[in-house]
Scaffold this motif. Structure first.
Motif, PDB file in Angstrom:
ATOM      1  N   GLU A  47      38.122  44.655  37.529  1.00 49.57           N
ATOM      2  CA  GLU A  47      37.255  43.530  36.940  1.00 49.57           C
ATOM      3  C   GLU A  47      36.609  42.811  37.372  1.00 49.57           C
ATOM      4  N   GLU A  48      37.971  42.013  38.412  1.00 53.37           N
ATOM      5  CA  GLU A  48      37.218  40.787  40.079  1.00 53.37           C
ATOM      6  C   GLU A  48      36.616  41.715  40.546  1.00 53.37           C
ATOM      7  N   ILE A  49      35.978  42.860  40.816  1.00 55.12           N
ATOM      8  CA  ILE A  49      35.863  43.355  42.047  1.00 55.12           C
ATOM      9  C   ILE A  49      34.403  42.592  42.221  1.00 55.12           C
ATOM     10  N   ASP A  50      33.085  43.331  41.171  1.00 52.79           N
ATOM     11  CA  ASP A  50      32.145  43.109  41.473  1.00 52.79           C
ATOM     12  C   ASP A  50      31.866  41.621  41.715  1.00 52.79           C
ATOM     13  N   MET A  51      32.336  40.306  40.913  1.00 50.76           N
ATOM     14  CA  MET A  51      32.630  38.863  41.097  1.00 50.76           C
ATOM     15  C   MET A  51      33.006  38.341  42.325  1.00 50.76           C
ATOM     16  N   LEU A  52      33.899  39.242  42.580  1.00 45.78           N
ATOM     17  CA  LEU A  52      34.434  38.624  44.118  1.00 45.78           C
ATOM     18  C   LEU A  52      33.342  38.795  45.409  1.00 45.78           C
ATOM     19  N   ALA A  53      32.423  40.808  44.919  1.00 50.07           N
ATOM     20  CA  ALA A  53      31.704  40.629  45.903  1.00 50.07           C
ATOM     21  C   ALA A  53      30.503  39.929  46.015  1.00 50.07           C
ATOM     22  N   THR A  54      30.476  39.270  44.641  1.00 48.98           N
ATOM     23  CA  THR A  54      29.269  38.582  44.662  1.00 48.98           C
ATOM     24  C   THR A  54      29.471  37.781  45.353  1.00 48.98           C
ATOM     25  N   VAL A  55      30.628  36.889  44.519  1.00 46.68           N
ATOM     26  CA  VAL A  55      30.719  35.190  45.155  1.00 46.68           C
ATOM     27  C   VAL A  55      30.454  35.266  47.279  1.00 46.68           C
ATOM     28  N   MET A  56      31.481  36.316  47.591  1.00 49.25           N
ATOM     29  CA  MET A  56      31.666  36.577  49.211  1.00 49.25           C
ATOM     30  C   MET A  56      30.580  36.360  49.410  1.00 49.25           C
ATOM     31  N   ALA A  57      29.277  37.077  49.025  1.00 48.11           N
ATOM     32  CA  ALA A  57      28.468  37.757  49.487  1.00 48.11           C
ATOM     33  C   ALA A  57      27.047  36.188  49.233  1.00 48.11           C
TER      34      ALA A  57
END
Ligand SMILES: *Cc1c(COP(=O)(O)O)cnc(C)c1O
Length: 475
Positions: free
Chosen positions: A454-464
């Protein structure tokens, strides 16, 4: 000339009243208390004033806008909880600095249920009389471990302190020189021993302690033989450790009880998943130890707690020790621990339902698919050039458990062009949500073992966001 320019700028600096009347600030009053908003306005103006005095240049027509942006930033920062969510991308499953075990869904629900209304913490609902807060977990613990009796306290450090103080105050405790463990946060066996009032008698050598070392150490003042699981280090090579079983046999000769501090006790055999073979709680109970202590939030995968199991006689004695009241557990712990232990009644389900066990036993293929998913999402969001690849690596158990275990994992490795790898790490730690990962071999390494799906989207967003901005964080 320079001085004159600064004076002009200072004169143009917006006033507090003027900013407060601004509709943008007025709107903030819907969300934040007035005193906080006024304070933020003052601080935001102050910080620009300081900038001017330090010779920084500002465009006069942009100054108001800057003050307002400063107010928004300050309010956001100030009202953000200090203790907050972190995405654990370190691959360390039981990370003490990141809060150790994640609770199961059932445990979280149980905590919510007993904290959002009153509960029967210390009342027996059938008789209406006073009950024990330990009752809901005692029966489950004895059922799962095979022990006669159980007690739960604040954490394993207090469990060890309570056990030593109850069984051996003013008396001698024999410990192998190879087991004088230090756990992080200044928990050291010799010091805990001193604190408990017991007298430490060291026997054997660092690498070898034979059964006869213990026998020779016994005097009429010996109250306990203590075995400490060397949970966060290994002595390898020319070694001999006296097992709990052997200690129990020695103890029987002189009627001396045996205690085992397991540290990270576990109930499910993990060696079948490629993890090292270590003694489980059940095995230690079966070996005949009188008292066994272990943590609730290490391999068990529950809340912070110190679980004590063993012979009824000793557990009853500990319950009467006034220290038990000082290190007692609260209702959150009782609720979360009961729910965690109930998961263990379902031998198949437990590996999926306890997050710690799920992360430790997850097939690497699934970790790889999360790494690929993160890579895909991140590539879609990136506007700058970043060197990204999915690579193999190893994750650790952590929490002072199974120090030599290496689990194969998949890692998303990043090397940005507009930031150093260390700057990227700082920026992501400071972002919302915070991300903690590893910097290794000159790469920013995100280990997907400990990143939840469930954290993948959030992680991609914050990294980007961090990578695209390329800014070094202001701290
Ligand atoms: C972790 C550990 C402790 C301390 O347990 P806490 O639950 O952190 O208080 C004590 N002894 C051993 C061997 C440990 O591994």
């Amino acid at each position: 000339m320079e001085l004159q320019k600064n004076k002009d700028l200072l004169r143009e600096l917006p006033k507090v009243d003027q900013i407060i009347k601004n509709p943008a600030i007025d709107k903030l009053l819907d969300t934040y208390p007035r005193t906080l908003v006024v304070e933020a306005v003052r601080n935001s103006i102050d910080s620009i004033r300081k900038g001017i005095l330090n010779g920084q240049f500002y465009q006069i027509d942009k100054m108001q806008e800057m003050v307002i942006q400063g107010v928004v930033d300050l309010l956001e920062k100030e009202t953000r909880p200090n203790l907050r969510k972190v995405i654990n991308a370190t691959g360390v499953v039981l990370h003490t600095n990141l809060g150790r075990a994640l609770l199961s869904k059932s445990a979280r629900k149980a905590v919510d249920a007993v904290t959002s209304s009153f509960c029967n913490l210390e009342i027996n609902l059938e008789s209406g009389k006073r009950g024990s807060r330990y009752e809901p977990v005692e029966e489950l613990i004895t059922r799962l471990t095979g022990a006669e009796a159980a007690l739960v306290v604040n954490n394993n450090a207090s469990a060890v302190l309570l056990a030593l103080g109850t069984l051996a105050k003013g008396k001698e405790v024999i410990v192998s020189r190879g087991q004088l463990v230090e756990i992080g946060g200044s928990f050291r066996i010799p010091e805990v021993m001193e604190q408990s009032g017991a007298i430490l008698v060291e026997v054997g050598a660092t690498n070898k302690t034979h059964p006869w070392d213990y026998r020779n150490g016994i005097s009429e003042n010996t109250a306990l033989l203590l075995h400490v699981h060397t949970s966060n280090y290994r002595i390898v090579g020319f070694t001999r450790e006296t097992t709990v079983e052997e200690l129990v046999a020695i103890g029987k000769e002189g009627n001396i009880p045996v205690m085992s501090d397991l540290g990270s006790g576990f109930l499910v055999e993990l060696s079948q998943f490629g993890l090292p073979k270590e003694p489980s709680v059940q095995e230690t109970v079966a070996a005949g130890a009188d008292v066994i202590t272990f943590s609730g939030d290490k391999l068990l995968g529950g809340p912070q707690a110190g679980i004590i199991v063993g012979k009824r006689h000793w557990i009853e004695k500990m319950k009467k020790n006034p220290l038990t009241r000082a290190v007692r557990i609260n209702k959150f712990t009782v609720a979360a621990l009961e729910a965690t232990l109930r998961e263990y009644l379902d031998e198949q389900g437990v590996l999926k339902n306890i997050p710690t066990l799920r992360m430790l036993t997850e097939p690497t293929e699934e970790i790889r698919s999360r790494a690929r998913e993160l890579e895909k999402k991140l590539r879609m969001l990136l506007k700058v050039k970043v060197d990204i690849e999915v690579i193999g690596g190893t994750s650790q158990v952590g929490g002072g458990s199974m120090p030599t275990a290496e689990m194969a994992t998949y890692i998303l490795a990043c090397v940005p062009e507009n930031l150093s790898v260390d700057e990227l790490a700082v920026n992501l730690r400071m972002s919302e949500p915070a991300v903690v990962a590893r910097v290794q071999d000159g790469k920013y390494q995100v280990d997907l073992r400990t990143v939840q799906f469930e954290e993948i989207d959030m992680l991609a967003t914050v990294m980007a966001k961090v990578l695209n901005s390329g800014e070094v964080s202001r701290r």
